[in-house]
Design a protein around this motif. Structure first.
Motif, PDB file in Angstrom:
ATOM      1  N   ALA A 110      91.582  93.571  33.692  1.00  0.00           N
ATOM      2  CA  ALA A 110      92.760  94.451  33.784  1.00  0.00           C
ATOM      3  C   ALA A 110      92.361  95.896  33.497  1.00  0.00           C
ATOM      4  CB  ALA A 110      93.840  93.995  32.811  1.00  0.00           C
ATOM      5  N   ARG A 111      91.500  96.062  32.496  1.00  0.00           N
ATOM      6  CA  ARG A 111      91.096  97.426  32.113  1.00  0.00           C
ATOM      7  C   ARG A 111      90.313  98.099  33.255  1.00  0.00           C
ATOM      8  NH1 ARG A 111      88.370  96.732  27.293  1.00  0.00           N
ATOM      9  NH2 ARG A 111      90.306  95.815  26.524  1.00  0.00           N
ATOM     10  N   ILE A 112      89.423  97.341  33.884  1.00  0.00           N
ATOM     11  CA  ILE A 112      88.654  97.915  34.998  1.00  0.00           C
ATOM     12  C   ILE A 112      89.624  98.354  36.094  1.00  0.00           C
ATOM     13  CG2 ILE A 112      87.008  97.385  36.845  1.00  0.00           C
ATOM     14  CD1 ILE A 112      85.707  95.347  34.849  1.00  0.00           C
ATOM     15  N   VAL A 124      86.867  86.117  46.036  1.00  0.00           N
ATOM     16  CA  VAL A 124      85.687  85.769  45.222  1.00  0.00           C
ATOM     17  C   VAL A 124      86.163  84.848  44.115  1.00  0.00           C
ATOM     18  CG1 VAL A 124      83.812  86.642  43.772  1.00  0.00           C
ATOM     19  CG2 VAL A 124      84.711  88.056  45.630  1.00  0.00           C
ATOM     20  N   GLY A 125      85.471  83.745  43.930  1.00  0.00           N
ATOM     21  CA  GLY A 125      85.755  82.909  42.757  1.00  0.00           C
ATOM     22  C   GLY A 125      86.451  81.603  43.098  1.00  0.00           C
ATOM     23  N   SER A 138      81.229 100.020  43.272  1.00  0.00           N
ATOM     24  CA  SER A 138      80.913  99.861  41.836  1.00  0.00           C
ATOM     25  C   SER A 138      82.049  99.144  41.114  1.00  0.00           C
ATOM     26  CB  SER A 138      80.618 101.229  41.231  1.00  0.00           C
ATOM     27  OG  SER A 138      81.572 101.568  40.259  1.00  0.00           O
ATOM     28  N   VAL A 139      83.288  99.398  41.507  1.00  0.00           N
ATOM     29  CA  VAL A 139      84.431  98.708  40.886  1.00  0.00           C
ATOM     30  C   VAL A 139      84.308  97.207  41.153  1.00  0.00           C
ATOM     31  CG1 VAL A 139      86.949  98.426  40.953  1.00  0.00           C
ATOM     32  CG2 VAL A 139      85.956 100.714  41.085  1.00  0.00           C
ATOM     33  N   LYS A 140      84.009  96.882  42.385  1.00  0.00           N
ATOM     34  CA  LYS A 140      83.888  95.471  42.756  1.00  0.00           C
ATOM     35  C   LYS A 140      82.785  94.800  41.931  1.00  0.00           C
ATOM     36  CE  LYS A 140      82.081  93.181  46.514  1.00  0.00           C
ATOM     37  NZ  LYS A 140      81.633  93.166  47.890  1.00  0.00           N
ATOM     38  N   GLN A 141      81.667  95.509  41.781  1.00  0.00           N
ATOM     39  CA  GLN A 141      80.547  94.919  41.026  1.00  0.00           C
ATOM     40  C   GLN A 141      80.927  94.720  39.552  1.00  0.00           C
ATOM     41  OE1 GLN A 141      77.915  93.691  42.720  1.00  0.00           O
ATOM     42  NE2 GLN A 141      77.734  92.642  40.747  1.00  0.00           N
ATOM     43  N   GLN A 142      81.626  95.696  38.983  1.00  0.00           N
ATOM     44  CA  GLN A 142      82.077  95.543  37.590  1.00  0.00           C
ATOM     45  C   GLN A 142      82.964  94.303  37.453  1.00  0.00           C
ATOM     46  OE1 GLN A 142      83.770  99.166  35.668  1.00  0.00           O
ATOM     47  NE2 GLN A 142      82.912 100.264  37.433  1.00  0.00           N
ATOM     48  N   ASP A 148      80.905  91.132  37.840  1.00  0.00           N
ATOM     49  CA  ASP A 148      80.092  90.911  36.630  1.00  0.00           C
ATOM     50  C   ASP A 148      80.942  90.391  35.476  1.00  0.00           C
ATOM     51  OD1 ASP A 148      77.972  91.834  38.093  1.00  0.00           O
ATOM     52  OD2 ASP A 148      77.966  93.856  37.210  1.00  0.00           O
ATOM     53  N   THR A 149      82.230  90.661  35.523  1.00  0.00           N
ATOM     54  CA  THR A 149      83.124  90.297  34.410  1.00  0.00           C
ATOM     55  C   THR A 149      83.731  88.908  34.611  1.00  0.00           C
ATOM     56  OG1 THR A 149      83.675  92.648  34.181  1.00  0.00           O
ATOM     57  CG2 THR A 149      85.126  91.064  33.075  1.00  0.00           C
TER      58      THR A 149
END
Lengths: 96, 96
Positions: free
Chosen positions: A24-26, B82-83, A50-54, A57-58
């Motif tokens: 949610a924070r991202i 994704v997921g 980069s948002v997608k990768q964050q 990764d989460t």
């Protein structure tokens, strides 16, 4: 680019609840929350990468679900909102 | 037409929980659930008018939120999942 991000995060465990907060924070950092787990993001393509990768990764890909809907620049008019929590003006001031 | 329907329903009360079940059922009748409160519907415009009215008649506009994203016919390719809970093939057999 204009992207709708929606997610389902399995929050049965503490780690799940933590993932939910982080995801949610991202999304809040880059977009506008329009429903509990739906965000509208107007961001440049390279920033989206980069948002997608964050987010990837989460999340836990076995438990959580992330969906990205890529609307066209002029597709904003193709959104209808009814009910509580009026649609925020994405170009307006971001309420922090 | 191809419509994404997402909703937030206030379920603190029994009537809210009932509204949630009804709204989900209406969406299930016409679309494919892809996340807890996100449905993808491929339906003719005239049918969408009646689906929308059923949803509006069911929701509490003071409490609940409904969003409709109208994607173009050929926008299906603009969806990334994704997921967990893999994306259903909307043209495939509907799992009832």
């Amino acid at each position: 680019m204009f992207v709708i991000i929606s997610y389902d995060v399995a929050t049965a465990t503490r780690t799940g609840a933590r993932r939910l907060r982080r995801i949610a924070r991202i999304c809040e950092n880059y977009g506008q929350r329009v429903q509990n787990s739906v965000f509208e993001c107007k961001i440049p393509p390279n920033l989206f990468v980069s948002v997608k990768q964050q987010l990837l990764d989460t999340m836990d890909p076995e438990e959580d679900s992330l969906r990205f809907y890529f609307l066209g620049k002029d597709d904003e008019g193709k959104i209808l909102h009814v009910g509580a929590k009026k649609s925020y003006d994405i170009d307006g001031t971001l309420i922090i």
